[in-house]
Design an enzyme around this catalytic site. Structure first.
Site, PDB file in Angstrom:
ATOM      1  N   ASP A  13       0.816  -1.225   0.000  1.00  0.00           N
ATOM      2  CA  ASP A  13       0.000   0.000   0.000  1.00  0.00           C
ATOM      3  C   ASP A  13       0.843   1.266   0.000  1.00  0.00           C
ATOM      4  O   ASP A  13       0.456   2.281   0.578  1.00  0.00           O
ATOM      5  CB  ASP A  13      -0.948   0.028   1.223  1.00  0.00           C
ATOM      6  CG  ASP A  13      -1.756  -1.239   1.315  1.00  0.00           C
ATOM      7  OD1 ASP A  13      -2.230  -1.698   0.270  1.00  0.00           O
ATOM      8  OD2 ASP A  13      -1.891  -1.780   2.429  1.00  0.00           O
ATOM      9  N   ALA A  15       1.423   3.159  -2.449  1.00  0.00           N
ATOM     10  CA  ALA A  15       1.004   4.016  -3.574  1.00  0.00           C
ATOM     11  C   ALA A  15       1.878   3.780  -4.804  1.00  0.00           C
ATOM     12  O   ALA A  15       2.222   4.707  -5.535  1.00  0.00           O
ATOM     13  CB  ALA A  15       0.967   5.496  -3.183  1.00  0.00           C
ATOM     14  N   LYS A  16       2.213   2.509  -5.014  1.00  0.00           N
ATOM     15  CA  LYS A  16       3.045   2.148  -6.176  1.00  0.00           C
ATOM     16  C   LYS A  16       2.303   2.405  -7.488  1.00  0.00           C
ATOM     17  O   LYS A  16       2.898   2.755  -8.495  1.00  0.00           O
ATOM     18  CB  LYS A  16       3.440   0.661  -6.093  1.00  0.00           C
ATOM     19  CG  LYS A  16       4.311   0.324  -4.893  1.00  0.00           C
ATOM     20  CD  LYS A  16       4.655  -1.141  -4.844  1.00  0.00           C
ATOM     21  CE  LYS A  16       3.508  -2.049  -4.478  1.00  0.00           C
ATOM     22  NZ  LYS A  16       2.979  -1.909  -3.113  1.00  0.00           N
ATOM     23  N   GLY A  40      -3.880  -3.971  -4.539  1.00  0.00           N
ATOM     24  CA  GLY A  40      -4.862  -2.906  -4.759  1.00  0.00           C
ATOM     25  C   GLY A  40      -4.097  -1.679  -5.202  1.00  0.00           C
ATOM     26  O   GLY A  40      -3.456  -1.027  -4.395  1.00  0.00           O
ATOM     27  N   HIS A  41      -4.115  -1.406  -6.498  1.00  0.00           N
ATOM     28  CA  HIS A  41      -3.341  -0.278  -7.012  1.00  0.00           C
ATOM     29  C   HIS A  41      -4.297   0.796  -7.520  1.00  0.00           C
ATOM     30  O   HIS A  41      -5.139   0.534  -8.365  1.00  0.00           O
ATOM     31  CB  HIS A  41      -2.399  -0.746  -8.122  1.00  0.00           C
ATOM     32  CG  HIS A  41      -1.317  -1.658  -7.612  1.00  0.00           C
ATOM     33  ND1 HIS A  41      -0.428  -2.320  -8.411  1.00  0.00           N
ATOM     34  CD2 HIS A  41      -0.989  -2.009  -6.347  1.00  0.00           C
ATOM     35  CE1 HIS A  41       0.400  -3.031  -7.658  1.00  0.00           C
ATOM     36  NE2 HIS A  41       0.073  -2.857  -6.405  1.00  0.00           N
ATOM     37  N   THR A 130      -5.961 -11.461   2.723  1.00  0.00           N
ATOM     38  CA  THR A 130      -6.988 -10.738   1.968  1.00  0.00           C
ATOM     39  C   THR A 130      -8.113 -11.689   1.531  1.00  0.00           C
ATOM     40  O   THR A 130      -9.033 -11.253   0.844  1.00  0.00           O
ATOM     41  CB  THR A 130      -6.370 -10.097   0.706  1.00  0.00           C
ATOM     42  OG1 THR A 130      -5.778 -11.133  -0.078  1.00  0.00           O
ATOM     43  CG2 THR A 130      -5.312  -9.070   1.056  1.00  0.00           C
ATOM     44  N   ARG A 144       2.727 -28.935  -6.701  1.00  0.00           N
ATOM     45  CA  ARG A 144       2.584 -29.416  -8.083  1.00  0.00           C
ATOM     46  C   ARG A 144       1.382 -30.328  -8.335  1.00  0.00           C
ATOM     47  O   ARG A 144       0.709 -30.187  -9.345  1.00  0.00           O
ATOM     48  CB  ARG A 144       3.877 -30.089  -8.586  1.00  0.00           C
ATOM     49  CG  ARG A 144       5.015 -29.107  -8.693  1.00  0.00           C
ATOM     50  CD  ARG A 144       6.341 -29.768  -8.622  1.00  0.00           C
ATOM     51  NE  ARG A 144       6.543 -30.413  -7.350  1.00  0.00           N
ATOM     52  CZ  ARG A 144       7.533 -31.238  -7.061  1.00  0.00           C
ATOM     53  NH1 ARG A 144       8.420 -31.554  -7.979  1.00  0.00           N
ATOM     54  NH2 ARG A 144       7.671 -31.755  -5.860  1.00  0.00           N
ATOM     55  N   GLN A 227       2.308  -5.704  -3.341  1.00  0.00           N
ATOM     56  CA  GLN A 227       2.621  -5.807  -1.908  1.00  0.00           C
ATOM     57  C   GLN A 227       3.960  -5.111  -1.635  1.00  0.00           C
ATOM     58  O   GLN A 227       4.436  -4.375  -2.475  1.00  0.00           O
ATOM     59  CB  GLN A 227       2.656  -7.274  -1.427  1.00  0.00           C
ATOM     60  CG  GLN A 227       1.295  -7.959  -1.431  1.00  0.00           C
ATOM     61  CD  GLN A 227       0.907  -8.500  -2.784  1.00  0.00           C
ATOM     62  OE1 GLN A 227       1.685  -9.153  -3.437  1.00  0.00           O
ATOM     63  NE2 GLN A 227      -0.312  -8.227  -3.207  1.00  0.00           N
ATOM     64  N   SER A 416       5.710  12.596  -3.238  1.00  0.00           N
ATOM     65  CA  SER A 416       4.316  12.705  -3.640  1.00  0.00           C
ATOM     66  C   SER A 416       3.516  13.439  -2.559  1.00  0.00           C
ATOM     67  O   SER A 416       3.661  13.164  -1.366  1.00  0.00           O
ATOM     68  CB  SER A 416       3.753  11.298  -3.858  1.00  0.00           C
ATOM     69  OG  SER A 416       2.379  11.369  -4.114  1.00  0.00           O
ATOM     70  N   VAL A 417       2.677  14.380  -3.012  1.00  0.00           N
ATOM     71  CA  VAL A 417       1.905  15.201  -2.061  1.00  0.00           C
ATOM     72  C   VAL A 417       0.397  15.094  -2.311  1.00  0.00           C
ATOM     73  O   VAL A 417      -0.367  15.961  -1.906  1.00  0.00           O
ATOM     74  CB  VAL A 417       2.363  16.686  -2.107  1.00  0.00           C
ATOM     75  CG1 VAL A 417       3.754  16.842  -1.537  1.00  0.00           C
ATOM     76  CG2 VAL A 417       2.299  17.238  -3.533  1.00  0.00           C
ATOM     77  N   GLY A 418      -0.011  14.044  -2.982  1.00  0.00           N
ATOM     78  CA  GLY A 418      -1.440  13.842  -3.247  1.00  0.00           C
ATOM     79  C   GLY A 418      -1.603  12.729  -4.252  1.00  0.00           C
ATOM     80  O   GLY A 418      -0.627  12.296  -4.873  1.00  0.00           O
TER      81      GLY A 418
HETATM   82  P1  IMP Z   1      -2.470 -12.696   1.363  1.00  0.00           P
HETATM   83  O1  IMP Z   1      -1.514 -12.123   0.379  1.00  0.00           O
HETATM   84  O2  IMP Z   1      -3.895 -12.438   0.992  1.00  0.00           O
HETATM   85  O3  IMP Z   1      -2.203 -14.139   1.651  1.00  0.00           O
HETATM   86  O4  IMP Z   1      -2.271 -11.926   2.758  1.00  0.00           O
HETATM   87  C1  IMP Z   1      -1.091 -12.087   3.539  1.00  0.00           C
HETATM   88  C2  IMP Z   1      -0.727 -10.799   4.243  1.00  0.00           C
HETATM   89  O5  IMP Z   1      -0.317  -9.832   3.290  1.00  0.00           O
HETATM   90  C3  IMP Z   1      -1.890 -10.153   5.008  1.00  0.00           C
HETATM   91  O6  IMP Z   1      -1.369  -9.495   6.155  1.00  0.00           O
HETATM   92  C4  IMP Z   1      -2.411  -9.124   4.037  1.00  0.00           C
HETATM   93  O7  IMP Z   1      -3.093  -8.063   4.681  1.00  0.00           O
HETATM   94  C5  IMP Z   1      -1.127  -8.664   3.390  1.00  0.00           C
HETATM   95  N1  IMP Z   1      -1.323  -8.180   2.031  1.00  0.00           N
HETATM   96  C6  IMP Z   1      -1.550  -8.901   0.920  1.00  0.00           C
HETATM   97  N2  IMP Z   1      -1.661  -8.113  -0.143  1.00  0.00           N
HETATM   98  C7  IMP Z   1      -1.492  -6.862   0.286  1.00  0.00           C
HETATM   99  C8  IMP Z   1      -1.461  -5.577  -0.368  1.00  0.00           C
HETATM  100  O8  IMP Z   1      -1.587  -5.453  -1.591  1.00  0.00           O
HETATM  101  N3  IMP Z   1      -1.266  -4.515   0.445  1.00  0.00           N
HETATM  102  C9  IMP Z   1      -1.061  -4.623   1.778  1.00  0.00           C
HETATM  103  N4  IMP Z   1      -1.063  -5.791   2.430  1.00  0.00           N
HETATM  104  C10 IMP Z   1      -1.287  -6.896   1.683  1.00  0.00           C
END
Ligand code: IMP
Length: 437
Positions: A13, A15-16, A40-41, A130, A144, A227, A416-418
């Site tokens: 998170d 802000a990539k 989530g981008h 998630t 496998r 991530q 970045s400021v916004g």
């Molecule tokens: P998973 O990737 O859904 O298995 O989650 C494993 C851990 O990574 C959890 O703590 C999630 O909240 C965290 N996580 C997974 N994807 C993201 C992301 O895109 N942003 C922030 N945390 C993430």
């Protein structure tokens, strides 16, 4: 050929998406190489906000090729939903999106298992995933026997494969579920995936070969990490991590492009810290300052909507991930969120069992026990969202970013400021502007 890489240096998170969008104008190709629909981008262009979970953030730009490479775990329904939603907004991905036939597929049994584990483990041992089936899918990839790849979806014997796997997995899931019913039916899955197959077929290719060709053709490629490095399966805060290599080490494995072609590494971090889900977080703020950062930074998960845990900038952690990723330049995001605080703190070292340490411990258990040692700096009251140049920033903010650069050991290229593309300062030399060393 310039292989530019965007790597999150914290717990995701960072802000990539914004940075990928910003850099895409100078690229030919954008590649996602790990993770899946757990990402989530967010990309903001003027009044338009695009929230992407699965497609590379370069997809918003009508010119570049976007590749979902072999290391990603693909959830067909999410990908197709994003393709349709972009089409409704006038963005046609046909001819610009390639999906690896080697990428593994998140199947319905993976989602069920992720849910069941999440219910079974409580308290501080809960990873808080998630619930997108990421862990079970990567586990089956490594195991496998029960793996399904995108290429398999297109094979004529796919229905038999589904029946075989459902027969094997159902008893295990039922045992995990106890008295709860398990909704897993092979015929339903076969029907649902027949529809996916038709829609996905035009996008599916051997992206490893395509990428190797593009490298030799000297194309400009942007690798978009999902991530953050502290969630890396091998080098993060295990077991409170995701199931892929989300630090820089995952780029070659996930894309097939050799490390020698990765010529520029940009490390992205917020000017504070956040974490969503379980696991140790030394600088977490459980007070009203944490709440203020959460509210001002709109720190709620793009994928799950969960409130993110917020805390001070942890220079020990980011120095570690900067080194892990071989980072050349920093992108410091969300500086505007800290406006209005009387003072700001940076964690410069930890205390572990009475001793001062300046390294990031390798175990979550040790990380839980550390106490952050802070340096306190004056805050600034000015809103920063209109700043477009380093000269527009108050001295206290310049000193803060300069201190981060020094402690992390890397210069900032972007501040970045916004959320909008325009709300970005391209830095030359923060030290010179701040007039500090
Ligand atoms: P998973 O990737 O859904 O298995 O989650 C494993 C851990 O990574 C959890 O703590 C999630 O909240 C965290 N996580 C997974 N994807 C993201 C992301 O895109 N942003 C922030 N945390 C993430």
């Amino acid at each position: 050929m310039a292989g530019t890489c965007i790597i999150g240096l914290q717990w995701g998170d960072e802000a990539k998406g914004k940075l990928v969008d910003l850099l895409t104008k100078d690229m030919d190709v954008v590649v996602r190489y790990q993770g899946g629909a757990n990402a989530g981008h967010t990309v903001v262009v003027g009044d338009a906000v695009y929230k992407l979970h699965h497609l590379p953030s370069g997809i918003i730009n009508g010119r570049v090729l976007n590749i979902v490479a072999a290391g990603v775990v693909v959830h067909p329904e999410t990908i197709l939903r994003e393709i349709r939603s972009l089409a409704e907004r006038g963005i046609d991905v046909r001819g610009r999106l390639l999906l690896s036939d080697r990428a593994h597929v998140v199947m319905p049994w993976h989602l069920i298992e992720d849910q069941l584990w999440n219910l079974a483990v409580s308290g501080e041992n809960n990873i808080g995933t998630t619930l997108r089936g990421i862990g079970p899918c990567y586990r089956d990839k490594v195991g496998r026997s029960y793996a399904v790849r995108v290429g398999d979806l297109l094979r004529s014997d796919f229905p038999n494969r589904i029946r075989e796997i459902v027969a094997a997995r159902l008893p295990v899931l039922r045992a995990m579920a106890g008295s709860q019913p398990v909704d897993l039916d092979a015929d339903t899955i076969i029907e649902e995936f027949a529809a996916f197959q038709k829609e996905l077929r035009p996008f599916v290719v051997d992206t490893t070969r395509v990428l190797l060709d593009l490298v030799e053709q000297d194309k400009r490629i942007l690798f978009e990490g999902a991530q953050g490095s502290l969630l890396d399966i091998d080098h993060g805060t295990f077991p409170f991590v995701t199931s892929s290599n989300s630090s820089g080490v995952g780029i070659s494995a996930g894309s097939g492009v050799a490390a020698k072609w990765l010529t520029k590494m940009i490390g992205v971090c917020k000017c504070y810290s956040t974490r969503v889900g379980g696991g140790p977080f030394p600088t977490e703020l459980l007070d009203e300052i944490g709440e203020q950062i959460r509210t001002k930074g709109r720190e709620y998960g793009t994928t799950t909507g969960r409130p993110r845990r917020c805390g001070w900038f942890d220079a020990v952690a980011v120095r570690y991930t900067r080194r892990l990723g071989g980072i050349d330049r920093l992108a410091l995001m969300m500086l505007d969120v800290l406006s209005g605080l009387p003072e700001v703190k940076i964690c410069v070292a930890y205390e572990l069992d009475g001793e001062r340490i300046d390294y990031f411990p390798g175990s979550a258990e040790a990380l839980r026990r550390v106490k952050p040692i802070y340096e306190t700096m004056p805050g600034w009251q000015e809103e920063l969202t209109d700043a477009r140049d380093l000269d527009d920033l108050p001295v206290a903010a310049l000193n803060y970013i300069r201190r981060i650069e020094t402690l992390v050991g890397c210069r900032a290229e972007f501040v970045s400021v916004g959320p909008d593309r325009a709300q970005t300062i391209i830095c030359d030399d923060v030290a010179a502007v701040a007039n500090v060393t």
